[in-house]
Design a protein around this motif. Structure first.
Motif, PDB file in Angstrom:
ATOM      1  N   LEU A 145       0.855  -1.182   0.000  1.00 13.25           N
ATOM      2  CA  LEU A 145       0.000   0.000   0.000  1.00 13.25           C
ATOM      3  C   LEU A 145       0.890   1.230   0.000  1.00 13.25           C
ATOM      4  O   LEU A 145       1.880   1.284   0.729  1.00 13.25           O
ATOM      5  N   ALA A 205      -0.960   9.860  -6.999  1.00 18.71           N
ATOM      6  CA  ALA A 205      -1.881   8.733  -7.167  1.00 18.71           C
ATOM      7  C   ALA A 205      -2.120   8.449  -8.652  1.00 18.71           C
ATOM      8  O   ALA A 205      -2.143   7.283  -9.071  1.00 18.71           O
ATOM      9  N   PRO A 212      -2.035  -0.276  -4.739  1.00 17.81           N
ATOM     10  CA  PRO A 212      -3.085   0.649  -4.296  1.00 17.81           C
ATOM     11  C   PRO A 212      -2.485   1.874  -3.609  1.00 17.81           C
ATOM     12  O   PRO A 212      -1.462   1.779  -2.920  1.00 17.81           O
ATOM     13  N   GLU A 218      -0.952  -2.010 -10.169  1.00 13.32           N
ATOM     14  CA  GLU A 218      -1.223  -3.066  -9.190  1.00 13.32           C
ATOM     15  C   GLU A 218      -1.033  -2.606  -7.745  1.00 13.32           C
ATOM     16  O   GLU A 218      -1.421  -3.302  -6.817  1.00 13.32           O
ATOM     17  N   ARG A 229      -3.616   5.078  -1.108  1.00 14.44           N
ATOM     18  CA  ARG A 229      -4.669   5.593  -0.225  1.00 14.44           C
ATOM     19  C   ARG A 229      -4.306   7.019   0.177  1.00 14.44           C
ATOM     20  O   ARG A 229      -3.248   7.259   0.764  1.00 14.44           O
ATOM     21  N   ALA A 263      -1.029   5.050 -10.694  1.00 15.84           N
ATOM     22  CA  ALA A 263      -2.045   4.319 -11.464  1.00 15.84           C
ATOM     23  C   ALA A 263      -1.553   4.027 -12.878  1.00 15.84           C
ATOM     24  O   ALA A 263      -1.856   2.976 -13.435  1.00 15.84           O
TER      25      ALA A 263
END
Length: 70
Positions: free
Chosen positions: A17, A46, A57, A55, A59, A50
């Motif tokens: 993450l 972010a 993530p 793959e 947050r 992407a």
């Protein structure tokens, strides 16, 4: 390090993450614009992750928000 460079490093490290947190800090108005060219929008990071490492993530959280890592 800009958002694209940070996303490249994220792709190389392959974390479970990614939580961008340096966006809450700045070097002042003049410092951000002229010296560090600080980007205060974590969505740029972010978006770059992407594209480069879909793959992983990402947050986005407000400063002080607890995050549980899987």
């Amino acid at each position: 390090m800009d958002a694209e460079e940070a996303a490249g490093l994220t792709a190389a490290l392959k974390p479970a993450l990614a939580v961008p947190h340096h966006y809450a800090f700045h070097s002042g108005r003049l410092g951000d614009r002229m010296l560090t060219k600080g980007d205060q929008d974590p969505r740029h990071y972010a978006d770059a992750v992407a594209r480069i490492a879909p793959e992983i993530p990402v947050r986005l959280v407000l400063p002080g928000t607890p995050v549980v890592v899987p």
